[in-house]
Design a protein around this motif. Structure first.
Motif, mmCIF file in Angstrom:
data_model
loop_
_atom_site.group_PDB
_atom_site.id
_atom_site.type_symbol
_atom_site.label_atom_id
_atom_site.label_comp_id
_atom_site.label_asym_id
_atom_site.label_seq_id
_atom_site.Cartn_x
_atom_site.Cartn_y
_atom_site.Cartn_z
ATOM 1 N N GLN A 79 0.833 -1.206 0.000
ATOM 2 C CA GLN A 79 0.000 0.000 0.000
ATOM 3 C C GLN A 79 0.864 1.250 0.000
ATOM 4 O O GLN A 79 0.617 2.193 -0.754
ATOM 5 C CB GLN A 79 -0.908 0.030 1.234
ATOM 6 C CG GLN A 79 -2.018 -0.979 1.228
ATOM 7 C CD GLN A 79 -2.758 -0.994 2.563
ATOM 8 O OE1 GLN A 79 -2.155 -0.826 3.616
ATOM 9 N NE2 GLN A 79 -4.063 -1.214 2.498
ATOM 10 N N HIS A 94 -1.491 4.526 -12.665
ATOM 11 C CA HIS A 94 -1.743 3.192 -12.109
ATOM 12 C C HIS A 94 -1.118 2.109 -12.989
ATOM 13 O O HIS A 94 -0.556 1.141 -12.477
ATOM 14 C CB HIS A 94 -3.239 2.949 -11.966
ATOM 15 C CG HIS A 94 -3.868 3.855 -10.950
ATOM 16 N ND1 HIS A 94 -5.211 3.866 -10.715
ATOM 17 C CD2 HIS A 94 -3.354 4.784 -10.097
ATOM 18 C CE1 HIS A 94 -5.500 4.744 -9.770
ATOM 19 N NE2 HIS A 94 -4.383 5.323 -9.386
ATOM 20 N N GLU A 144 -4.820 -0.020 -7.951
ATOM 21 C CA GLU A 144 -5.918 0.880 -7.583
ATOM 22 C C GLU A 144 -6.430 0.558 -6.183
ATOM 23 O O GLU A 144 -6.684 1.466 -5.386
ATOM 24 C CB GLU A 144 -7.054 0.768 -8.604
ATOM 25 C CG GLU A 144 -6.710 1.336 -9.953
ATOM 26 C CD GLU A 144 -7.744 1.020 -11.023
ATOM 27 O OE1 GLU A 144 -8.763 0.369 -10.721
ATOM 28 O OE2 GLU A 144 -7.518 1.421 -12.175
ATOM 29 N N TYR A 145 -6.587 -0.715 -5.877
ATOM 30 C CA TYR A 145 -7.065 -1.115 -4.557
ATOM 31 C C TYR A 145 -6.073 -0.694 -3.466
ATOM 32 O O TYR A 145 -6.473 -0.195 -2.411
ATOM 33 C CB TYR A 145 -7.305 -2.625 -4.498
ATOM 34 C CG TYR A 145 -7.703 -3.083 -3.120
ATOM 35 C CD1 TYR A 145 -8.989 -2.851 -2.643
ATOM 36 C CD2 TYR A 145 -6.788 -3.717 -2.291
ATOM 37 C CE1 TYR A 145 -9.347 -3.243 -1.360
ATOM 38 C CE2 TYR A 145 -7.140 -4.108 -1.013
ATOM 39 C CZ TYR A 145 -8.417 -3.873 -0.561
ATOM 40 O OH TYR A 145 -8.762 -4.261 0.705
ATOM 41 N N TYR A 187 -6.278 3.119 -3.033
ATOM 42 C CA TYR A 187 -7.563 3.466 -2.429
ATOM 43 C C TYR A 187 -7.586 3.100 -0.947
ATOM 44 O O TYR A 187 -7.997 3.897 -0.100
ATOM 45 C CB TYR A 187 -8.691 2.747 -3.177
ATOM 46 C CG TYR A 187 -10.061 2.969 -2.595
ATOM 47 C CD1 TYR A 187 -10.741 4.166 -2.804
ATOM 48 C CD2 TYR A 187 -10.680 1.972 -1.828
ATOM 49 C CE1 TYR A 187 -12.003 4.367 -2.256
ATOM 50 C CE2 TYR A 187 -11.936 2.175 -1.280
ATOM 51 C CZ TYR A 187 -12.593 3.374 -1.505
ATOM 52 O OH TYR A 187 -13.830 3.585 -0.962
ATOM 53 N N SER A 188 -7.117 1.903 -0.611
ATOM 54 C CA SER A 188 -7.143 1.484 0.788
ATOM 55 C C SER A 188 -6.158 2.305 1.624
ATOM 56 O O SER A 188 -6.447 2.661 2.768
ATOM 57 C CB SER A 188 -6.864 -0.010 0.921
ATOM 58 O OG SER A 188 -5.608 -0.338 0.385
ATOM 59 N N PHE A 236 -5.256 5.442 1.035
ATOM 60 C CA PHE A 236 -5.862 6.760 1.179
ATOM 61 C C PHE A 236 -6.958 6.734 2.245
ATOM 62 O O PHE A 236 -7.049 7.644 3.075
ATOM 63 C CB PHE A 236 -6.430 7.230 -0.164
ATOM 64 C CG PHE A 236 -6.997 8.614 -0.116
ATOM 65 C CD1 PHE A 236 -6.169 9.721 0.002
ATOM 66 C CD2 PHE A 236 -8.361 8.821 -0.184
ATOM 67 C CE1 PHE A 236 -6.681 10.993 0.054
ATOM 68 C CE2 PHE A 236 -8.892 10.097 -0.126
ATOM 69 C CZ PHE A 236 -8.050 11.191 -0.003
ATOM 70 N N ASN A 237 -7.763 5.706 2.258
ATOM 71 C CA ASN A 237 -8.827 5.599 3.263
ATOM 72 C C ASN A 237 -8.264 5.489 4.677
ATOM 73 O O ASN A 237 -8.795 6.078 5.612
ATOM 74 C CB ASN A 237 -9.744 4.415 2.962
ATOM 75 C CG ASN A 237 -10.747 4.750 1.884
ATOM 76 O OD1 ASN A 237 -11.018 5.917 1.627
ATOM 77 N ND2 ASN A 237 -11.284 3.733 1.248
#
Length: 174
Positions: free
Chosen positions: A125, A139, A154-155, A158-159, A161-162
């Motif tokens: 990540q 990406h 992408e996953y 995204y994870s 960033f969350n």
């Protein structure tokens, strides 16, 4: 035919093409994984020197893997060395600034929280997130560099960033 693949890296034109293709991405990978402190540019250069020294042993299709492995191992060796050095030396630095103490404290606390959250991310990540948000890599470029699919990249971004948004109040990225 196999011998041609082994011999082809030893040709200057092919080696130059490999250097132009992988050096920037390898530097970015090392920089985001280990930081500037361990001189990723030097490790990239040393990895290519080692590739040139072993050009007859490394096939063309294994050159990228060889470079990333060698450079990563050099970084790990340097980190081990730095740990030994730090055990035997204390560094005290003075910093003078014109910013208010409150601002400096808030900035330091936020940076500590940010770094703590970044280090709490798993390596995949963190690397994907930093390559995308700091380096501006697409990406698809990150996917090719890391050897995974674009959806996986992408996953990971995204994870990451969350997690950062959840852990750091007021965290926003363009």
């Amino acid at each position: 035919m196999k011998k041609d693949l082994n011999d082809s890296i030893c040709k200057e034109v092919v080696f130059e093409r490999i250097y132009n293709k992988y050096s920037k991405d390898l530097h970015g990978y090392l920089y985001y994984k280990y930081g500037e402190r361990f001189n990723p540019n030097d490790k990239v250069q040393d990895a290519f020197v080692k590739l040139w020294s072993n050009c007859k042993k490394v096939s063309l299709n294994k050159a990228k893997s060889f470079l990333y492995t060698v450079a990563n191992n050099m970084m790990l060796n340097d980190i081990k060395h730095q740990k030994v050095v730090l055990r035997h030396q204390q560094v005290h630095t003075k910093q003078h600034t014109y910013e208010t103490p409150e601002f400096l404290l808030e900035k330091e606390q936020f940076l500590q929280r940010y770094n703590k959250v970044l280090t709490s991310l798993n390596e995949e990540q963190r690397v994907a997130f930093l390559l995308n948000k700091t380096e501006g890599k697409k990406h698809s470029e990150i996917a090719e560099m890391l050897g995974v699919t674009q959806k996986v990249v992408e996953y990971r971004i995204y994870s990451a960033f969350n997690i950062l948004k959840k852990e750091l109040k007021g965290f926003k990225i363009k």
